[in-house]
Write a protein that holds these residues in place. Structure first.
Motif, PDB file in Angstrom:
ATOM      1  N   ARG A 134     -51.676  38.145  44.242  1.00  0.00           N
ATOM      2  CA  ARG A 134     -50.580  39.038  43.892  1.00  0.00           C
ATOM      3  C   ARG A 134     -49.918  39.585  45.160  1.00  0.00           C
ATOM      4  O   ARG A 134     -50.552  39.698  46.211  1.00  0.00           O
ATOM      5  N   PRO A 135     -48.629  39.945  45.095  1.00  0.00           N
ATOM      6  CA  PRO A 135     -47.981  40.587  46.241  1.00  0.00           C
ATOM      7  C   PRO A 135     -48.786  41.807  46.691  1.00  0.00           C
ATOM      8  O   PRO A 135     -49.426  42.469  45.879  1.00  0.00           O
ATOM      9  N   ARG A 136     -48.732  42.100  47.958  1.00  0.00           N
ATOM     10  CA  ARG A 136     -49.565  43.153  48.523  1.00  0.00           C
ATOM     11  C   ARG A 136     -49.428  44.481  47.774  1.00  0.00           C
ATOM     12  O   ARG A 136     -50.417  45.179  47.534  1.00  0.00           O
ATOM     13  N   LYS A 137     -48.209  44.822  47.367  1.00  0.00           N
ATOM     14  CA  LYS A 137     -48.008  46.099  46.684  1.00  0.00           C
ATOM     15  C   LYS A 137     -48.680  46.150  45.312  1.00  0.00           C
ATOM     16  O   LYS A 137     -48.997  47.225  44.799  1.00  0.00           O
ATOM     17  N   LEU A 138     -48.856  44.965  44.697  1.00  0.00           N
ATOM     18  CA  LEU A 138     -49.441  44.912  43.349  1.00  0.00           C
ATOM     19  C   LEU A 138     -50.899  44.488  43.356  1.00  0.00           C
ATOM     20  O   LEU A 138     -51.551  44.493  42.313  1.00  0.00           O
ATOM     21  N   ARG A 139     -51.403  44.116  44.523  1.00  0.00           N
ATOM     22  CA  ARG A 139     -52.765  43.593  44.613  1.00  0.00           C
ATOM     23  C   ARG A 139     -53.779  44.734  44.509  1.00  0.00           C
ATOM     24  O   ARG A 139     -53.679  45.720  45.246  1.00  0.00           O
ATOM     25  N   PRO A 140     -54.770  44.610  43.617  1.00  0.00           N
ATOM     26  CA  PRO A 140     -55.795  45.658  43.516  1.00  0.00           C
ATOM     27  C   PRO A 140     -56.650  45.696  44.777  1.00  0.00           C
ATOM     28  O   PRO A 140     -56.732  44.726  45.539  1.00  0.00           O
ATOM     29  N   ALA A 141     -57.315  46.815  44.978  1.00  0.00           N
ATOM     30  CA  ALA A 141     -58.251  46.929  46.092  1.00  0.00           C
ATOM     31  C   ALA A 141     -59.406  45.960  45.893  1.00  0.00           C
ATOM     32  O   ALA A 141     -59.729  45.570  44.760  1.00  0.00           O
TER      33      ALA A 141
END
Length: 364
Positions: free
Chosen positions: A105-112
């Motif tokens: 996922r794009p960095r902004k949407l990627r979970p921790a």
């Protein structure tokens, strides 16, 4: 989330794969698209997923939870898709295969990373493969690989789940086990799901409702009980399991096979002299030693197959029609049947069609 596909058509060159198909799948429902090859079921699934585009038509739309997603790209549809051939990454462990959709996922949407790990571990337990997390796909059985593929689809928390012949590449015993597992899994997660299959037994066992497709159109929609016991067309009754076909005629408002009348009287709109086709499943026939009141068809025993949960008896009627009857082992022992014997076959249940319209669904 409910799925509502409206007026969907799809043509390939000179071939019409779908012809103005509309279908609604209710929230939390598991619906099976069932039909032979070329019936349009996979094309419909791919259009819902966004992998294929429908023909241009202002009335065509695909709604998910009331939102028109027809023009959304696949990446924005939040659709989980499970293919027949797993499509797992061979160089990744089971854990990383399941985590893949979250990690890309794009960095902004990627979970921790901690959230991804927790989600994947939860899914590993759900598919009962926790101890296989560090293994590679080549170290798994076919059934285990398909469970990993399903977990990978669920990892992204899709709004809907689409399954295209997910068990088609597996042997019969594994398919049977996975069908039961999928039904139990769906009862736990209640995600709106559409399953494409050509396996009648699979659809009848797994689905809440079945959509029977033929030549790009929907023949019938209903519960497994509805479509099996109350088929809407000759195609449905012949496609759902083995059936015997008897050729008859309408006389005095009743269907007659040879000299044997089948079922109740038809409505007055059915004219005498019309040819009739009578479809009877093997377990809906009975074998008798004597003909009672002219209600059974004289027949000769050709072959007996007693291995299995029921005894299959193949016969030939006095009119030369092939007949298959399924008996319980107790009934078979009571009859003491022998190959070559003359017996009488009685119709207990029948579906009668005249001029390609169903006119009777009888219990005798």
């Amino acid at each position: 989330m409910a799925i509502d596909a409206r007026h969907v058509s799809k043509s390939f060159a000179h071939y019409d794969a779908l012809k103005d198909v509309s279908l609604r799948v209710e929230q939390g429902e598991l619906v099976a698209l069932l039909g032979p090859s070329g019936s349009g079921k996979t094309t419909l699934l791919r259009i819902i997923a966004g992998l294929d585009a429908p023909d241009d038509n202002p009335e065509t739309a695909v709604f998910v939870d009331g939102e028109d997603i027809s023009r959304k790209p696949v990446s924005e549809r939040r659709v989980g898709f499970v293919f027949q051939h797993y499509a797992l990454f061979r160089h990744m462990t089971v854990f990383e295969n399941i985590a893949f959709g979250l990690r890309v996922r794009p960095r902004k949407l990627r979970p921790a990373d901690s959230v991804i790990r927790s989600r994947v571990n939860e899914l590993l337990e759900l598919i009962q493969l926790g101890r296989w997390a560090a293994h590679y796909p080549s170290q798994l059985s076919g059934g285990q690989r398909q469970r990993v593929a399903l977990a990978r689809a669920l990892a992204i928390e899709p709004s809907i789940l689409l399954l295209d012949e997910p068990f088609g590449a597996l042997d019969a015993r594994v398919r049977q086990d996975l069908r039961r597992w999928l039904r139990n899994l769906h009862a736990k997660i209640h995600i709106t799901s559409v399953l494409v299959t050509h396996d009648q037994e699979e659809a009848l066992e797994v689905a809440d409702r079945i959509v029977i497709m033929n030549q790009g159109r929907i023949e019938q929609i209903g519960t497994p009980d509805d479509v099996f016991h109350h088929p809407a067309s000759e195609f449905v009754v012949t496609f759902l399991g083995n059936v015997n076909l008897f050729h008859g005629r309408v006389e005095s408002g009743r269907t007659v096979i040879g000299e044997v009348a089948v079922g109740q009287r038809h409505e007055s709109s059915v004219s005498d002299g019309k040819s009739a086709r009578v479809f009877v499943r093997p377990h809906e026939l009975e074998i008798e030693r004597q003909q009672l009141n002219g209600t059974s068809v004289p027949s000769r025993v050709v072959r007996i197959q007693s291995a299995g949960p029921v005894v299959r008896v193949e016969l030939t009627s006095d009119r030369g029609e092939a007949i298959t009857v399924e008996l319980t082992h107790d009934r078979y022992r009571d009859l003491s049947l022998r190959t070559g014997e003359e017996v009488f076959v009685k119709v207990r249940d029948a579906r009668v069609f005249v001029a390609d319209e169903i006119v009777g669904d009888y219990t005798i």
